[in-house]
Design a protein around this motif. Structure first.
Motif, short mmCIF file in Angstrom:
data_model
loop_
_atom_site.label_atom_id
_atom_site.label_comp_id
_atom_site.label_asym_id
_atom_site.label_seq_id
_atom_site.Cartn_x
_atom_site.Cartn_y
_atom_site.Cartn_z
N LEU A 1 -18.09 33.75 73.95
CA LEU A 1 -18.95 34.04 73.32
C LEU A 1 -18.96 35.28 74.23
O LEU A 1 -19.61 36.58 73.67
N VAL A 2 -18.60 35.89 75.30
CA VAL A 2 -18.61 37.20 75.52
C VAL A 2 -17.61 38.07 75.51
O VAL A 2 -18.44 39.28 74.73
N GLY A 3 -16.73 37.65 74.36
CA GLY A 3 -16.23 38.51 73.22
C GLY A 3 -16.64 39.33 72.34
O GLY A 3 -16.78 40.15 72.37
N THR A 4 -17.42 38.10 72.16
CA THR A 4 -18.57 38.82 70.71
C THR A 4 -19.86 39.36 71.10
O THR A 4 -19.98 39.72 70.11
N ALA A 5 -19.94 39.27 72.17
CA ALA A 5 -20.90 39.63 72.90
C ALA A 5 -20.70 41.17 72.73
O ALA A 5 -21.59 42.33 72.25
N LEU A 6 -20.04 40.71 73.72
CA LEU A 6 -19.61 42.52 74.10
C LEU A 6 -19.42 43.81 72.33
O LEU A 6 -19.83 44.58 72.35
N GLY A 7 -18.70 42.65 71.96
CA GLY A 7 -18.33 43.43 70.32
C GLY A 7 -19.47 43.98 69.54
O GLY A 7 -19.44 44.69 69.21
N LEU A 8 -20.75 42.48 69.25
CA LEU A 8 -21.84 43.19 69.23
C LEU A 8 -22.46 44.47 69.22
O LEU A 8 -22.91 45.22 68.99
N ALA A 9 -22.40 44.12 70.68
CA ALA A 9 -23.18 45.30 71.81
C ALA A 9 -22.80 46.81 71.16
O ALA A 9 -23.04 47.21 71.08
N VAL A 10 -20.89 46.63 71.03
CA VAL A 10 -20.36 48.01 70.81
C VAL A 10 -20.33 48.22 69.05
O VAL A 10 -20.87 49.83 69.12
N PHE A 11 -20.51 47.12 68.47
CA PHE A 11 -20.78 47.08 66.95
C PHE A 11 -21.97 48.40 67.11
O PHE A 11 -22.41 49.27 66.54
N ALA A 12 -23.35 47.69 67.78
CA ALA A 12 -24.58 48.07 67.21
C ALA A 12 -25.31 49.17 68.00
O ALA A 12 -25.76 50.65 67.74
N VAL A 13 -24.11 49.95 69.21
CA VAL A 13 -24.15 51.25 70.05
C VAL A 13 -23.25 51.90 68.70
O VAL A 13 -23.94 53.20 68.47
N LEU A 14 -22.48 51.71 68.21
CA LEU A 14 -21.87 52.97 67.18
C LEU A 14 -22.60 52.65 65.75
O LEU A 14 -23.20 53.96 65.56
N THR A 15 -23.18 51.41 65.65
CA THR A 15 -24.04 51.33 63.95
C THR A 15 -24.89 52.41 64.88
O THR A 15 -25.78 53.36 63.58
N ALA A 16 -25.69 52.28 65.99
CA ALA A 16 -26.91 53.31 66.03
C ALA A 16 -27.05 55.09 66.08
O ALA A 16 -26.74 55.91 65.59
N ALA A 17 -25.03 55.41 66.75
CA ALA A 17 -24.65 56.51 66.59
C ALA A 17 -24.87 57.36 65.76
O ALA A 17 -24.97 58.35 64.81
#
Lengths: 187, 339
Positions: free
Chosen positions: A13-29
């Motif tokens: 769960l933590v790994g997935t959350a971190l991955g999603l967060a990083v993905f969201a940031v990258l997508t936003a950027a």
């Protein structure tokens, strides 16, 4: 051994959350960068459009009144605040051909947000998304000649000014250009 | 371990994809910037070339001497048609100018001048139609053959070139406008210029020798054309040698003094007064000209110890021009960029 071979639910769960967060940031950027690129392109195109329109008008004004045979052609045929008409005997045959580049008109149509250059019956849109477009006419002393300029007052006009403003979709600030060009045909 | 490798591999792919996308965006942005920079550079060069063309045309036309026609331009500096310098006009550095006949009928007198301006490897051409002005003279009240001398006005001088349509310049002379401005400023204690008078202009010297020959070739009177009272007859007057006016005199038309003019009394003239030598208005004397005053070179050229009044009077100049056609300056009647 079981813990070393796999991951716990919490770790997943933590790994997935971190991955999603990083993905969201990258997508936003990437999204922001993409929008910036699109906006930059739109801005550049808008600036180029305004500049090209000004250059086209400048060259039309520079040659207006060209009358090598001294046939008596006037540079300015019509002068309104939303447009003008120019004449030039480019081929030197003593006549102005109304269906050629010898007879050119400019029109601002704010209803359709367009600036057009007319040659004969052909209309060439030079700028779209026009939110401001106004011609002004000056006499030899820099005084304003009220538009529409009467036929009697047309020879008084020695300079033409155009103020142009464009606001294409996607831009928050307009592109503005103004041109003041003297007519080179001596009265 | 295999699971760990898969997670690291996923991150690497994501990072590479992000990097590739960012690189693509950066490349697109760089391409956009490069295109805009190139366009801006081209526009800057075009603007410089157009400016160089316009400056060249202005300089070339300003160097054409005032006169009656433009035929001499077609023959070149050697004044011989059919030679290599036919039509070549003096031009500033960086440009060339060549005159050729204009198409169509001979009248009105005009020539086409092809101007070529260069900046580095770039060049542009322009055709200018050059003719003489409709109005006689150079558009100035006082037209001098040499730059004015300091301290010329110790009395009072009034220059009034105001006009509802085209105001006249106070002064024209073969000197930089800045030098003429400086002279006017230096003489400002004794020199009054009406507010609507145009700024001084740089102009070639008046063609006095040719004008004198034309005056002599036409029917003309002498100094007796200047009357002491009543309305003077409009006409052409030629005075060979110096002229001194010791009493009250009136005149109209064109007065050509082939020498110096000394005014000790009062001289009022409507039209154009031409003096090939110097002009002196003595203390207590006055010279009033409604029209124009054209001077040659004397020692001094201009000495105003009394009162000098010059008023713009287009009708008076037109009348003088009707008596004898006067010289005119060359102007650009139109221009066309040809590439």
């Amino acid at each position: 051994m079981t813990g070393r071979r796999g991951a716990t639910l919490l770790e997943l769960l933590v790994g997935t959350a971190l991955g999603l967060a990083v993905f969201a940031v990258l997508t936003a950027a990437v999204g922001v960068a993409g929008r910036m690129l699109v906006a930059s392109g739109t801005r550049a195109e808008s600036e180029d459009t305004a500049q090209l329109a000004m250059e086209a008008l400048l060259f039309d004004l520079r040659r207006a009144g060209w009358d090598p045979t001294a046939a008596g052609h006037s540079a300015l045929v019509e002068a309104r605040d939303d447009g003008l008409a120019l004449a030039a005997d480019l081929d030197g045959d003593g006549a102005i051909a109304t269906d050629s580049e010898e007879s050119v008109a400019w029109r601002c149509v704010l209803a359709s947000r367009r600036l057009s250059r007319l040659v004969g019956r052909q209309s060439l849109p030079l700028a779209e998304h026009v939110t401001g477009c106004a011609f002004r006419y000056l006499d030899g002393q820099g005084g304003v000649v009220t538009a529409p300029v009467t036929t009697a007052d047309l020879p008084r006009v020695r300079a033409v000014e155009l103020a142009l403003r464009l606001l294409p979709p996607g831009l928050s600030h307009p592109t503005s250009r103004s041109l003041l060009a003297a007519l080179r045909a001596a009265p | 371990m295999r699971h760990g490798r898969e997670r690291r591999g996923g991150a690497l792919v994501a990072a590479l994809a992000t990097l590739a996308f960012s690189a693509a965006l950066g490349a697109a942005l760089a391409d956009l910037v490069r295109t805009e920079l190139r366009l801006a550079s081209e526009r800057r060069l075009t603007a410089r070339l157009l400016g160089a063309l316009d400056a060249c045309v202005a300089d070339v036309v300003a160097e054409i001497p005032a006169g009656w026609d433009l035929a001499a331009l077609l023959a070149g500096a050697d004044a011989t048609p059919g030679t290599a310098d036919d039509g070549v006009l003096p031009a500033p550095a960086g440009c060339t100018a060549v005159a050729r006949p204009a198409p169509g009928g001979a009248a009105p007198d005009r020539v086409l001048v092809r101007v070529d301006a260069r900046i580095d490897a770039a060049r542009r051409h322009l055709d200018a139609l050059v003719r003489r002005t409709a109005d006689a003279g150079v558009g100035a009240l006082l037209w001098l053959s040499a730059p004015p001398e300091a301290g010329a006005i110790t009395g009072v001088a009034l220059l009034d070139g105001a006009d509802a349509t085209v105001p006249l310049a106070s002064l024209a002379a073969p000197a930089d406008p800045e030098a003429l401005d400086a002279w006017l400023a230096a003489e400002s204690l004794a020199l009054e210029i009406s507010p609507d008078t145009a700024a001084p202009v740089s102009a070639s010297a008046p063609p006095l020798a040719e004008l004198g020959a034309r005056v002599l070739a036409a029917a003309h009177a002498g100094s007796e054309a200047l009357v002491s009272s009543g309305a003077p007859a409009v006409g052409l007057a030629h005075v060979a040698g110096d002229l001194a006016v010791d009493d009250i005199r009136l005149g109209a038309g064109l007065l050509f003094v082939d020498g110096s003019l000394e005014v000790h009394g009062s001289l009022a003239f409507q039209g154009v007064v031409v003096v090939t030598g110097g002009l002196r208005v003595a203390p207590g004397a006055s010279l009033a000209v409604d029209g124009g005053l054209w001077l040659g070179v004397g020692s001094p050229t201009l000495a105003v110890e009394g009162v000098l009044v010059l008023h713009h009077d287009p009708a008076a100049i037109a009348t003088a021009d009707a008596v004898l056609p006067l010289p005119r300056r060359a102007v650009v009647a139109g221009a066309r960029d040809v590439g």
